[in-house]
Design a protein around this motif. Structure first.
Motif, PDB file in Angstrom:
ATOM      1  N   LEU A   1     -29.997 -34.611  -8.893  1.00  0.00           N
ATOM      2  CA  LEU A   1     -30.598 -35.342 -10.048  1.00  0.00           C
ATOM      3  C   LEU A   1     -31.628 -36.472 -10.714  1.00  0.00           C
ATOM      4  CD1 LEU A   1     -25.630 -35.796 -10.371  1.00  0.00           C
ATOM      5  CD2 LEU A   1     -27.679 -34.092 -11.236  1.00  0.00           C
ATOM      6  N   ILE A   2     -32.222 -37.191  -9.009  1.00  0.00           N
ATOM      7  CA  ILE A   2     -33.235 -38.604  -9.618  1.00  0.00           C
ATOM      8  C   ILE A   2     -33.927 -37.208  -9.814  1.00  0.00           C
ATOM      9  CG2 ILE A   2     -33.592 -40.695  -8.578  1.00  0.00           C
ATOM     10  CD1 ILE A   2     -30.406 -40.746  -7.075  1.00  0.00           C
ATOM     11  N   ARG A   3     -34.378 -37.024  -8.262  1.00  0.00           N
ATOM     12  CA  ARG A   3     -35.859 -36.222  -8.464  1.00  0.00           C
ATOM     13  C   ARG A   3     -36.112 -35.302  -9.599  1.00  0.00           C
ATOM     14  NH1 ARG A   3     -36.362 -33.287  -3.808  1.00  0.00           N
ATOM     15  NH2 ARG A   3     -38.867 -33.772  -4.267  1.00  0.00           N
ATOM     16  N   ARG A   4     -34.761 -35.038 -10.409  1.00  0.00           N
ATOM     17  CA  ARG A   4     -34.916 -33.730 -11.427  1.00  0.00           C
ATOM     18  C   ARG A   4     -35.817 -34.659 -12.885  1.00  0.00           C
ATOM     19  NH1 ARG A   4     -35.083 -28.277 -12.759  1.00  0.00           N
ATOM     20  NH2 ARG A   4     -35.810 -28.968 -11.198  1.00  0.00           N
ATOM     21  N   TYR A   5     -34.334 -35.540 -12.819  1.00  0.00           N
ATOM     22  CA  TYR A   5     -35.068 -35.942 -14.245  1.00  0.00           C
ATOM     23  C   TYR A   5     -36.618 -36.832 -14.411  1.00  0.00           C
ATOM     24  CZ  TYR A   5     -30.428 -35.111 -16.543  1.00  0.00           C
ATOM     25  OH  TYR A   5     -29.798 -34.374 -17.806  1.00  0.00           O
ATOM     26  N   ARG A   6     -36.539 -37.296 -12.840  1.00  0.00           N
ATOM     27  CA  ARG A   6     -37.926 -38.204 -13.178  1.00  0.00           C
ATOM     28  C   ARG A   6     -38.797 -37.219 -12.876  1.00  0.00           C
ATOM     29  NH1 ARG A   6     -38.715 -42.509  -7.680  1.00  0.00           N
ATOM     30  NH2 ARG A   6     -37.685 -40.146  -6.240  1.00  0.00           N
ATOM     31  N   MET A   7     -38.845 -36.003 -12.329  1.00  0.00           N
ATOM     32  CA  MET A   7     -39.734 -35.203 -12.845  1.00  0.00           C
ATOM     33  C   MET A   7     -39.935 -34.519 -14.034  1.00  0.00           C
ATOM     34  SD  MET A   7     -42.073 -34.863  -9.725  1.00  0.00           S
ATOM     35  CE  MET A   7     -41.916 -36.435  -9.961  1.00  0.00           C
TER      36      MET A   7
ATOM     37  N   GLU B   1     -40.223 -36.514 -16.932  1.00  0.00           N
ATOM     38  CA  GLU B   1     -40.090 -37.160 -17.552  1.00  0.00           C
ATOM     39  C   GLU B   1     -41.824 -37.490 -17.342  1.00  0.00           C
ATOM     40  OE1 GLU B   1     -38.322 -41.345 -18.248  1.00  0.00           O
ATOM     41  OE2 GLU B   1     -36.104 -40.074 -18.123  1.00  0.00           O
ATOM     42  N   ALA B   2     -42.191 -37.215 -15.920  1.00  0.00           N
ATOM     43  CA  ALA B   2     -43.338 -37.159 -15.617  1.00  0.00           C
ATOM     44  C   ALA B   2     -44.221 -36.042 -16.066  1.00  0.00           C
ATOM     45  CB  ALA B   2     -43.751 -36.843 -13.880  1.00  0.00           C
ATOM     46  N   ALA B   3     -43.978 -34.786 -16.079  1.00  0.00           N
ATOM     47  CA  ALA B   3     -44.487 -33.777 -16.666  1.00  0.00           C
ATOM     48  C   ALA B   3     -44.749 -34.065 -18.468  1.00  0.00           C
ATOM     49  CB  ALA B   3     -43.540 -32.477 -16.298  1.00  0.00           C
ATOM     50  N   ALA B   4     -43.535 -34.348 -18.815  1.00  0.00           N
ATOM     51  CA  ALA B   4     -43.607 -34.439 -20.881  1.00  0.00           C
ATOM     52  C   ALA B   4     -44.979 -36.040 -20.061  1.00  0.00           C
ATOM     53  CB  ALA B   4     -42.364 -35.239 -20.461  1.00  0.00           C
ATOM     54  N   ALA B   5     -44.637 -36.826 -19.633  1.00  0.00           N
ATOM     55  CA  ALA B   5     -45.883 -38.351 -20.011  1.00  0.00           C
ATOM     56  C   ALA B   5     -47.020 -37.696 -19.252  1.00  0.00           C
ATOM     57  CB  ALA B   5     -45.311 -39.054 -19.298  1.00  0.00           C
ATOM     58  N   LEU B   6     -47.057 -36.641 -19.043  1.00  0.00           N
ATOM     59  CA  LEU B   6     -48.488 -35.915 -18.870  1.00  0.00           C
ATOM     60  C   LEU B   6     -49.169 -34.919 -19.316  1.00  0.00           C
ATOM     61  CD1 LEU B   6     -48.351 -35.603 -15.219  1.00  0.00           C
ATOM     62  CD2 LEU B   6     -49.457 -37.480 -15.188  1.00  0.00           C
TER      63      LEU B   6
END
Length: 300
Positions: A241-247, A249-254
């Motif tokens: 769960l933790i890793r999925r949301y960080r990824m 958000e990272a993809a959206a920001a990039l």
């Protein structure tokens, strides 16, 4: 967090225009836009691949996060492998030739698009899919169950109504038919279903949560109790769960026009440094953050 605030949290995210979880296509290839403003414009302009997201009525919002309807019309010989990072829940998807409940992929998911087509999807709230399937939720990860095999009523009537409506471009009628069907299922969420929603909310929004132990502490559970809850309700692990949301958000920001520097993005998402972000991003997405950002910029 009081129950009312939690309800508001999920309601504000039902139908949000952000295309969180949608990945940018390789440079020069059509695909769903990973940025909200671009996605909204493409949905109106009739782009080759476009996505609409619809909010649901308040009496359905505790069961469904939002409805999503992609449409595509591609030239002969053009195939799009649309990448996604799915939410920690399940999607009920109705297409011209199939209807099923789909669980999330542990890694990067994808959908092959060619020719002309459409789909109608409903992203269920965490803890709801368990009410539809007879077996353990773990069996749904990376898999699907045909709608006629689910513990639901009037599935055939729903599928017929959705297909007629979406095929003729009447998304509002499709949404109305689905909402009425969901209400008729008379689903009751138990305490564990509500608790896992709270856990998912924390994993998505609390930037101080970096480990499973942090999530357990924030949710007021012991680590083993948290692990058991997430496994039984979602078929997943707290760490995922933790890793999925960080990824996501990272993809959206990039993919955004004003993408942050990698070092700043790593810090904002709780990574020790840029190198840690790069390693995890490449492991999940399949390419480095820098290359991904360059592809998204070229596509825009």
């Amino acid at each position: 967090m009081p129950a009312a605030t939690t309800d508001d949290y999920w309601r504000t995210r039902a139908g949000v225009p952000a295309v969180k979880g949608v990945l940018a296509s390789p440079a020069g290839q059509p695909g769903l836009a990973p940025h909200p403003a671009i996605a909204d414009r493409e949905a109106d302009d009739g782009a080759p691949v476009r996505l609409s997201r619809l909010a649901v009525a308040p009496d359905v919002a505790e069961l469904v996060r939002h409805i999503w309807i992609p449409r595509w019309s591609l030239p002969p010989g053009v195939v799009v492998e649309q990448g996604v990072l799915e939410y920690p829940s399940a999607n009920l998807v109705i297409e011209a030739g199939a209807a099923a409940l789909h669980g999330p992929e542990l890694g990067r998911g994808h959908r092959r698009l060619e020719g002309t087509g459409w789909a109608f999807g409903a992203l269920l709230q965490p803890g709801v899919a368990r009410l539809f399937v007879a077996g353990p939720m773990r069996a749904l990860i990376g898999a699907s169950v045909a709608i006629e095999e689910l513990r639901v009523t009037d599935a055939a009537a729903l599928v017929d109504a959705i297909r007629r409506s979406v095929a003729t471009g009447d998304d509002e009628a499709a949404r109305s038919a689905f909402e009425s069907w969901m209400v008729a299922q008379d689903l009751t969420l138990d305490d564990d279903s509500l608790l896992v929603r709270r856990v998912v909310e924390l994993a998505e929004t609390d930037r101080t949560i970096l480990r499973a132990e942090d999530l357990a502490r924030a949710s007021g559970l012991g680590l083993r109790s948290l692990q058991r809850l997430v496994r039984e309700q979602l078929g997943l692990t707290p760490k995922w769960l933790i890793r999925r949301y960080r990824m996501q958000e990272a993809a959206a920001a990039l993919a955004a026009p004003d993408a942050p520097a990698l070092a700043d993005l790593a810090a904002s998402l709780g990574f020790a440094d840029q190198a840690h972000l790069t390693r995890e991003f490449r492991a999940v997405i399949g390419e480095t953050p820098r290359r991904y950002a360059e592809a998204a910029t070229a596509t825009r």
